[in-house]
Design an enzyme around this catalytic site. Structure first.
Site, PDB file in Angstrom:
ATOM      1  N   LYS A 251       0.855  -1.190   0.000  1.00  0.00           N
ATOM      2  CA  LYS A 251       0.000   0.000   0.000  1.00  0.00           C
ATOM      3  C   LYS A 251       0.891   1.241   0.000  1.00  0.00           C
ATOM      4  O   LYS A 251       1.704   1.432   0.899  1.00  0.00           O
ATOM      5  CB  LYS A 251      -0.887   0.007   1.247  1.00  0.00           C
ATOM      6  N   ASP A 256      -2.740  10.322   3.363  1.00  0.00           N
ATOM      7  CA  ASP A 256      -4.104   9.878   3.639  1.00  0.00           C
ATOM      8  C   ASP A 256      -4.830  10.913   4.498  1.00  0.00           C
ATOM      9  O   ASP A 256      -4.702  10.923   5.723  1.00  0.00           O
ATOM     10  CB  ASP A 256      -4.064   8.516   4.353  1.00  0.00           C
ATOM     11  N   LYS A 263     -10.182  12.853   8.123  1.00  0.00           N
ATOM     12  CA  LYS A 263      -9.594  12.578   9.437  1.00  0.00           C
ATOM     13  C   LYS A 263      -9.561  13.860  10.265  1.00  0.00           C
ATOM     14  O   LYS A 263      -9.522  14.953   9.704  1.00  0.00           O
ATOM     15  CB  LYS A 263      -8.142  12.098   9.258  1.00  0.00           C
ATOM     16  N   ASP A 274       1.830   6.883   5.179  1.00  0.00           N
ATOM     17  CA  ASP A 274       0.860   5.836   4.859  1.00  0.00           C
ATOM     18  C   ASP A 274       1.279   5.002   3.640  1.00  0.00           C
ATOM     19  O   ASP A 274       0.464   4.316   3.051  1.00  0.00           O
ATOM     20  CB  ASP A 274      -0.530   6.465   4.651  1.00  0.00           C
ATOM     21  N   ASP A 333     -12.123   6.745   4.170  1.00  0.00           N
ATOM     22  CA  ASP A 333     -10.872   6.612   4.907  1.00  0.00           C
ATOM     23  C   ASP A 333     -10.411   5.154   4.981  1.00  0.00           C
ATOM     24  O   ASP A 333      -9.287   4.881   5.391  1.00  0.00           O
ATOM     25  CB  ASP A 333     -11.040   7.199   6.319  1.00  0.00           C
ATOM     26  N   GLU A 335      -9.311   3.366   2.678  1.00  0.00           N
ATOM     27  CA  GLU A 335      -8.888   3.431   1.277  1.00  0.00           C
ATOM     28  C   GLU A 335      -7.788   2.439   0.920  1.00  0.00           C
ATOM     29  O   GLU A 335      -7.671   2.030  -0.224  1.00  0.00           O
ATOM     30  CB  GLU A 335      -8.414   4.864   0.959  1.00  0.00           C
ATOM     31  N   ARG A 337      -7.412  -0.687   1.583  1.00  0.00           N
ATOM     32  CA  ARG A 337      -7.929  -1.968   1.090  1.00  0.00           C
ATOM     33  C   ARG A 337      -8.433  -1.849  -0.340  1.00  0.00           C
ATOM     34  O   ARG A 337      -8.410  -2.819  -1.095  1.00  0.00           O
ATOM     35  CB  ARG A 337      -9.009  -2.491   2.050  1.00  0.00           C
TER      36      ARG A 337
END
Ligand code: BES
Ligand code: MN
Ligand code: ZN
Length: 487
Positions: A251, A256, A263, A274, A333, A335, A337
């Site tokens: 990933k 993010d 967030k 991230d 959020d 995201e 996956r």
């Protein structure tokens, strides 16, 4: 840092660490003579584990600061951590030459090479975005001499293995530590492209190509960003021609914000890290190429920036992933996956790997479960999980296995689509893993590592981790390949 391994001889300059069972027979005995023995006795130093004392010995006109550390009589002694702690204590001291004495101890060639790696990891600084005015005035460490009884074997182990691991880990750290205005998807892809210098093949897919392939889950995450999303495929063909590859998928969310499911502002800056999963993949591929591993390995990273915007994905959107499965995006959020679902499907269907490991800073919930010590390990295959746990043990990148199961998978049921992208508050790391498993299929051994707690750590207690980006996963992946996929 220049690293060398040499035979027993007292250091003539710089600072020295001596790991010893007793003072007798140590390389400084002659230089220090009776005064050294007197100092040791005044300090109560007998070489027991945990004992230490520090003194100066004269080498001609030069004083060498020598730190004695007790080896003790215990069966096992962690030479790597001992060396890393000492290096950490000298950071910012202005010292440039480090000498670490393992001679006369039971340190193996492998230990000696790991001492060099540990010292390098502990010496790492990330200060390239500071101007000269605020950079530390003290020079960084320049040379490291490891003094041991088996220098040629130690050098071999370092040159053929641990040195490459060091290169890969420092690269992974750099990527995580860099700010999001420097490392965004295209800039990151360009940095990966540079690894062709090591003999890696690097292919970059832009948004047009991904659109054609139907990667709407990955593209949906990057949809609100002005930066173009990228998928990068790295190949290392060091094994038998035509042999099935092992595969890593990472990933790489370069920032993010959470997207429309924004967030909170506090600590949001940490989300520059991230992309820790992708950094582990890139670092591992770098290590494998550097040491010319005898294995075929593919590394795939999905690089996107998750932003709120007039064009961003909305909570409630239903998207069709490349696999054909539809996803109701209840939370933008969640995201990571989405990015991984298309990257996994693409990699598995295109390259038919014999096993795949994905890594991601996927859930805050894994920090609640395991803190910053262990990464969460999930797998559909007990022997792959066992291989990873074994590689964890030797590499010191710790993992702890958590369960998967139908009851968890059921939490992803959606009223309107094949699944939703969140499972609710309970078992957040497990439902995230269940989501990924839906894109792996039954026939491929797969493991998922949730490194949200280990890939980026503020104020780590581990002396080898001086910065936010840890490079977690590089050592583990490299070790797993060495132990399971090289002849
Ligand atoms: N990147 C985060 C996970 C994360 C959180 C990493 C904190 C490191 C520190 C991920 O994209 C995320 O936001 N996950 C959500 C999932 C939730 C919406 C189901 C989370 O963990 O809160
Ligand atoms: Mn998120
Ligand atoms: Zn994320």
């Amino acid at each position: 840092m220049k690293v060398s391994f040499v035979k027993s001889a007292p250091a003539k300059s710089g600072s020295a660490l001596v790991i010893a069972n007793a003072l007798k027979g140590n390389p400084y005995s002659k230089m220090g003579g009776k005064s050294l023995t007197a100092a040791a006795s005044a300090a109560g130093f007998k070489g027991g584990q945990g004992q230490s004392f520090s003194t100066y010995v004269m080498s001609g006109e030069k004083a060498v600061r020598v730190f004695f550390k007790g080896r003790g009589k215990e069966d096992r002694f962690d030479y790597e951590i001992c060396a890393a702690k000492w290096v950490k204590s000298l950071r910012g001291s202005g010292e440039t030459t480090l000498n670490i004495h393992l001679d006369g101890t039971d340190a193996t060639a492998d230990d000696a090479a790991r001492v060099a790696l540990g010292a390098r990891l502990a010496s790492y600084v990330y200060d390239k975005r500071r101007s000269a005015a605020t950079k530390s005035k003290k020079p960084p460490f320049k040379t490291l001499r490891v003094i041991c009884d088996n220098p040629s074997a130690a050098k071999k182990s370092y040159d053929n293995f641990y040195g490459a691991v060091g290169d890969g880990t420092l690269l992974a750290r750099d990527v995580v530590n860099e700010p999001p205005n420097v490392i965004y998807p295209k800039a990151y892809a360009a940095r990966i492209k540079k690894l062709t210098e090591l003999g890696l093949k690097v292919e970059i897919l832009g948004e047009a190509k991904m659109k054609k392939l139907g990667m709407n889950a990955l593209l949906g995450v990057g949809q609100g960003s002005v930066r173009e999303s990228q998928l990068v495929v790295m190949r290392w063909d060091g094994g038998k021609k035509g042999a099935k590859p092992a595969m890593f998928v990472g990933k790489g969310v370069t920032f993010d914000t959470g997207g429309i499911s924004l967030k909170p502002g506090a600590n949001m800056w940490d989300m520059k890290g991230d992309m820790g999963g992708s950094a582990a993949v890139v670092g591992a591929m770098c290590a494998l190429a550097t040491r010319k591993a005898k294995a075929n390995v593919i590394g795939i990273v999905g690089l996107v920036e998750n932003m709120p915007d007039g064009n961003a994905m909305l909570p409630g959107d239903i998207i069709t992933s490349m696999s054909g499965q539809t996803i109701e995006v209840q939370n933008t959020d969640a995201e990571g996956r989405l990015v991984l679902s298309d990257a996994l499907h693409y990699g598995i269907t295109k390259y038919k790997p014999k096993a795949v490991i994905d890594l991601a800073t996927l859930t805050g919930a894994i920090i609640i479960s395991l803190g910053h010590e262990y990464a969460g390990l999930f797998s559909n295959d007990d022997s792959l999980a066992a291989e990873i746990m074994a590689a964890s043990e030797t590499s010191t990148d710790k993992t702890w296995r958590l369960p998967l199961g139908k009851a968890y998978d059921d939490l992803l049921k959606s009223q309107y689509a094949d699944m939703k992208n969140i499972g609710g508050r309970a078992a957040g790391s497990i439902t995230a893993a269940q989501f990924l498993q839906r894109f792996v299929g039954k026939d491929t051994p797969w493991a998922h590592l949730d490194i949200a707690g280990t890939g980026m750590v503020n104020g780590s207690k581990d002396p080898r981790n001086p910065t936010f980006g840890t490079g977690f996963g590089v050592r583990l992946l490299n070790r797993w390949i060495a132990d399971n996929h090289e002849a």
